[in-house]
Structure formats: C-alpha cells, structure tokens
Design a protein around this motif. Structure first.
Motif, mmCIF file in Angstrom:
data_model
loop_
_atom_site.group_PDB
_atom_site.id
_atom_site.type_symbol
_atom_site.label_atom_id
_atom_site.label_comp_id
_atom_site.label_asym_id
_atom_site.label_seq_id
_atom_site.Cartn_x
_atom_site.Cartn_y
_atom_site.Cartn_z
ATOM 1 N N GLU A 189 -5.659 -7.240 10.797
ATOM 2 C CA GLU A 189 -5.455 -5.932 10.224
ATOM 3 C C GLU A 189 -4.113 -5.353 10.687
ATOM 4 O OE1 GLU A 189 -8.474 -6.496 11.950
ATOM 5 O OE2 GLU A 189 -9.447 -7.124 10.094
ATOM 6 N N VAL A 190 -3.758 -4.215 10.114
ATOM 7 C CA VAL A 190 -2.516 -3.538 10.488
ATOM 8 C C VAL A 190 -2.839 -2.092 10.860
ATOM 9 C CG1 VAL A 190 -0.208 -2.831 9.759
ATOM 10 C CG2 VAL A 190 -1.171 -4.994 8.916
ATOM 11 N N VAL A 191 -2.411 -1.706 12.043
ATOM 12 C CA VAL A 191 -2.537 -0.311 12.481
ATOM 13 C C VAL A 191 -1.312 0.441 12.006
ATOM 14 C CG1 VAL A 191 -2.702 1.238 14.463
ATOM 15 C CG2 VAL A 191 -3.908 -0.958 14.487
ATOM 16 N N VAL A 192 -1.539 1.569 11.348
ATOM 17 C CA VAL A 192 -0.449 2.380 10.814
ATOM 18 C C VAL A 192 -0.601 3.800 11.337
ATOM 19 C CG1 VAL A 192 0.644 3.295 8.733
ATOM 20 C CG2 VAL A 192 -0.288 0.971 8.734
ATOM 21 N N LEU A 193 0.501 4.356 11.791
ATOM 22 C CA LEU A 193 0.526 5.753 12.240
ATOM 23 C C LEU A 193 1.567 6.485 11.419
ATOM 24 C CD1 LEU A 193 -0.614 7.790 14.308
ATOM 25 C CD2 LEU A 193 1.231 7.108 15.851
ATOM 26 N N THR A 194 1.130 7.534 10.726
ATOM 27 C CA THR A 194 2.041 8.347 9.928
ATOM 28 C C THR A 194 2.216 9.707 10.589
ATOM 29 O OG1 THR A 194 0.465 9.503 8.474
ATOM 30 C CG2 THR A 194 1.031 7.209 7.912
ATOM 31 N N ASN A 195 2.953 10.568 9.935
ATOM 32 C CA ASN A 195 3.162 11.915 10.483
ATOM 33 C C ASN A 195 1.902 12.764 10.434
ATOM 34 O OD1 ASN A 195 3.586 11.752 7.593
ATOM 35 N ND2 ASN A 195 4.233 13.900 7.663
ATOM 36 N N LEU A 207 0.848 -1.187 0.000
ATOM 37 C CA LEU A 207 0.000 0.000 0.000
ATOM 38 C C LEU A 207 0.883 1.236 0.000
ATOM 39 C CD1 LEU A 207 -2.830 1.377 0.340
ATOM 40 C CD2 LEU A 207 -2.425 1.218 2.820
ATOM 41 N N GLU A 208 0.749 2.068 -1.027
ATOM 42 C CA GLU A 208 1.543 3.289 -1.119
ATOM 43 C C GLU A 208 0.825 4.447 -0.434
ATOM 44 O OE1 GLU A 208 2.473 4.101 -5.186
ATOM 45 O OE2 GLU A 208 3.837 2.369 -5.383
ATOM 46 N N LEU A 209 1.594 5.255 0.308
ATOM 47 C CA LEU A 209 1.066 6.439 0.998
ATOM 48 C C LEU A 209 1.908 7.639 0.580
ATOM 49 C CD1 LEU A 209 0.552 4.925 4.575
ATOM 50 C CD2 LEU A 209 -1.179 5.225 2.789
ATOM 51 N N PRO A 210 1.498 8.319 -0.497
ATOM 52 C CA PRO A 210 2.270 9.471 -0.977
ATOM 53 C C PRO A 210 2.268 10.617 0.042
ATOM 54 C CG PRO A 210 0.719 8.686 -2.635
ATOM 55 C CD PRO A 210 0.362 8.008 -1.354
ATOM 56 N N ASN A 211 3.404 11.291 0.140
ATOM 57 C CA ASN A 211 3.570 12.478 0.989
ATOM 58 C C ASN A 211 3.329 12.197 2.472
ATOM 59 O OD1 ASN A 211 4.015 14.148 -1.348
ATOM 60 N ND2 ASN A 211 1.798 14.093 -1.695
ATOM 61 N N GLU A 212 3.540 10.941 2.881
ATOM 62 C CA GLU A 212 3.422 10.575 4.290
ATOM 63 C C GLU A 212 4.634 9.745 4.700
ATOM 64 O OE1 GLU A 212 -0.620 9.587 5.987
ATOM 65 O OE2 GLU A 212 -1.045 9.283 3.853
ATOM 66 N N ILE A 213 4.983 9.846 5.976
ATOM 67 C CA ILE A 213 6.075 9.049 6.535
ATOM 68 C C ILE A 213 5.484 8.120 7.590
ATOM 69 C CG2 ILE A 213 8.264 9.087 7.778
ATOM 70 C CD1 ILE A 213 8.725 11.895 6.679
ATOM 71 N N ILE A 214 5.630 6.827 7.394
ATOM 72 C CA ILE A 214 5.120 5.847 8.352
ATOM 73 C C ILE A 214 6.036 5.824 9.577
ATOM 74 C CG2 ILE A 214 4.661 3.403 8.773
ATOM 75 C CD1 ILE A 214 3.841 3.128 5.857
ATOM 76 N N LEU A 215 5.443 6.032 10.745
ATOM 77 C CA LEU A 215 6.185 6.060 11.997
ATOM 78 C C LEU A 215 5.954 4.817 12.850
ATOM 79 C CD1 LEU A 215 5.335 9.763 12.928
ATOM 80 C CD2 LEU A 215 7.392 8.929 11.766
ATOM 81 N N PHE A 216 4.864 4.104 12.573
ATOM 82 C CA PHE A 216 4.483 2.958 13.389
ATOM 83 C C PHE A 216 3.615 2.036 12.551
ATOM 84 C CE2 PHE A 216 1.289 0.864 16.022
ATOM 85 C CZ PHE A 216 2.009 0.360 17.085
ATOM 86 N N SER A 217 3.842 0.732 12.673
ATOM 87 C CA SER A 217 2.959 -0.260 12.045
ATOM 88 C C SER A 217 2.968 -1.510 12.910
ATOM 89 C CB SER A 217 3.410 -0.588 10.616
ATOM 90 O OG SER A 217 4.698 -1.169 10.601
#
Length: 356
Positions: free
Chosen positions: A231-237, A215-225
C-alpha cells in the motif's frame, strides 16, 4: 539487595509465563491490551553519555567519521580533529547530501553527482546533464528530480553505479516520490494548479515505467507519499490516507502536523506535544503525550527520536524512556541503536546510548 533483585526477576518471569498462557485464552481486544503491558517489561530505560565533542561549523558526523563541507571543499577528520583528507571541487552550484552509507556531492547546475564513502573514496560519478532539483536515496538506488525550464520536470531512477533503470517526464509539478523496498515499483505525485482548479495526483508505476494506477485528489496538496508493504501512505494538507490498488482504503482528517515516520507496520504522525500511532486499518493504536515541544521525528533503529528546537525525547515500545534538555538550537540529529550525534551551528556532540 541481591536477594531483592532475584525476587524482582522471579516475579517478572512469573508474569511473562502467565501472560503467554493468558494470551491463548483471551479475545483480540484484551490480547492487544496485554501486549501493550508486556511492552513495559521489554522497555529499557536509557541515558546519554557524551562520548566526544567536535568544535567547528559545517560539521557532519557520518558513519563514525567527522566531515566538513565548506566553500566547495570536503574535509575528512581524524578522531583527534586533525585533517585526514581534503578535496576541493570547482562547482558553481554545489550541494551535499548524506545518505545512509553514501555521500552525494552534486553540481546541481550541470547535473554532475559524485558518490563517496566514509573513507573519502569515490564510488562512482553520475552525469545527468540536466539541472538537478533534488536527490533521494532508496536502498541500492537513487531518484533524481530534475526541473528544466519552467514547465518540464523529470524523474530519473538509477543504481549507485550510475546505470539508468527508468525515467519519466511531466508538465506538472512533481511533489513527492519514492521506491518500494523490493525495487519493483515506484510512486510519485504531481500538482496541477490554475485559476480555477487545484489537484494533486498520485501515480504508482512499475519499475519498467508502466503505470499501474493513478488517483486524483481534488483541492488537496500531497506532502508525503511512501510505500507501506504493497500500500501507499499519503499525507496531504488536510488528511492522512492509505491507498490500496488505486483506491482510498481509509482516511483521517488532521488540523496540522509537524512530521511523519513509517516504521514497521505503523504510521507515526507527530504534532507539537503528542504522537499518534496508526495501524494498517487506520485506527489510532496509541497516542503519546510528549514532555517536549517537538518538530521532527527520526528513526533510531529500535528507538524513535523526537526533537524540538533544543530538546530531545527517545521512545521505545510507545513509551518515552529518555529526555534530554539542551541549551542551543539543534540543526539535525543522526543516530542508531548505539549512538546519537546532535548537530549544532558550531559543534557536534556524539553521545553513547547506555542502558541504566
């Protein structure tokens, strides 16, 4: 006084019996409110009782054992503070990581990892033969993050005997990684950045190494997964999101946070003075206003611990049940249902958790 206690106990028993019958008749929304009320009856107020204090620098309280790591030397202490066991390592780039039940002593430049228990016995030795950037423990397995040169990165998954399970390599920067509880899948994320584009990508792979989705997340930085069930919990900036089968199930924007903890089926997002608890649907289950300035959240078994630079709060069933006001800067806190070890620069205080 004894008669008053009996009346209080009888009243609580009546309320609980009444609540059980009421739950059967109520709709979902009202039922959830009543369950929150019942949490108050299950809450146990706590107090901290200082059990023992150890003086000295570079101390760690691990599995009821006091350990010092200093100048390439690990020292195990007796309860009275005297030396029990000492071992020196000839490492040029040493690091120690305290896991749940295992201590990992690494020479990061050569890729050597020694696994030890709380008695000083060596469980196994693992040789990666590449420079180690980081190591994480997941139940019976470990993940080792390797950075080689400036462009190539690796992830190795091994059991605690050093047997390889799988590995991968990438030209992008590895940001986060983790294993599922059943050890059949793992998740990791990468960052690709250049003069014109910044993009994080989340990958979910089978333990065999086969990719299940990305899964691509443009203009975001993944800080936690981290896995939460399948499921997967993801925290970005910029936001918190839940990923299911490679698609974003829901997302919530944020304006900055201090820490995150997955516990049970709840996502705990910590801010300076509050804690938001999300359920699996992305709804805010509750928001807790804290009595301390906070920067880290820790799992303490049936409790949740939250601490700032000097102070500590303990929560149970979404209620703050204890506040400890300290005078010195906290380095880290470890603990469980029965004790809390607060690590300072020059001492470790070990407290018992007692019900009032």
């Amino acid at each position: 006084m004894e008669e008053t206690k009996k009346i209080h106990k009888g009243f609580k028993k009546f309320i609980l019996i009444f609540a059980v019958f009421a739950l059967i008749l109520m709709n979902t929304q009202v039922r959830e409110k009543l369950l929150e009320l019942l949490d108050g009856f299950k809450r146990n107020d706590l107090e901290l009782t200082l059990d023992i204090q150890y003086q000295g620098e570079n101390l760690n309280y691990f599995q009821d054992t006091l350990i010092r790591w200093q100048n390439n030397t690990i020292t195990y202490f007796n309860n009275d503070g005297s030396d029990k066991w000492v071992k020196k390592y000839d490492f040029d780039d040493p690091e120690i990581i305290f896991g749940h039940k295992v201590i990992y002593i690494m020479n990061k430049s050569t890729g050597d990892i020694y696994l030890m228990d709380n008695k000083g016995d060596t469980i196994s030795r693992i040789q990666i033969n590449k420079p180690i950037f980081n190591l994480k423990e997941f139940s019976d397995n470990i993940m080792v993050h390797v950075k080689e040169q400036d462009t190539l990165e690796y992830l190795y998954i091994l059991d605690k005997s050093g047997n390889p399970i799988t590995d991968l390599e990438t030209n992008d920067n590895i940001l986060t990684y983790g294993l599922g509880k059943d050890n059949t899948k793992f998740v990791y994320s990468t960052l690709m950045a250049n003069d014109t584009e910044l993009k994080s990508t989340l990958f979910l792979n089978k333990i065999t190494g086969d990719e299940e989705y990305s899964l691509e997340l443009p203009n975001e930085i993944i800080l936690f997964s981290e896995f939460l069930n399948s499921e997967v919990v993801v925290l970005t900036n910029t936001r918190l999101l839940l990923v299911k089968n490679g698609e974003v199930s829901w997302s919530k924007e944020h304006n900055g946070f201090n820490d995150i903890l997955i516990k049970g089926n709840e996502i705990n997002l910590l801010y300076d003075n509050s804690l938001e608890v999300f359920d699996l649907s992305g709804e805010v289950k509750t928001k807790i206003n804290l009595s301390i300035e906070s920067n880290q959240i820790i799992d303490l078994g049936k409790y949740i611990g939250i601490h700032g630079n000097k102070d500590l709060a303990i929560l149970q069933n979404h209620n703050e049940i204890l506040k400890y006001i300290g005078e010195e800067d906290i380095l880290k806190i470890l603990g469980n249902n029965n004790y809390i070890a607060i690590h300072y620069l020059d001492k470790v205080d070990v407290f018992k958790l007692d019900n009032k």
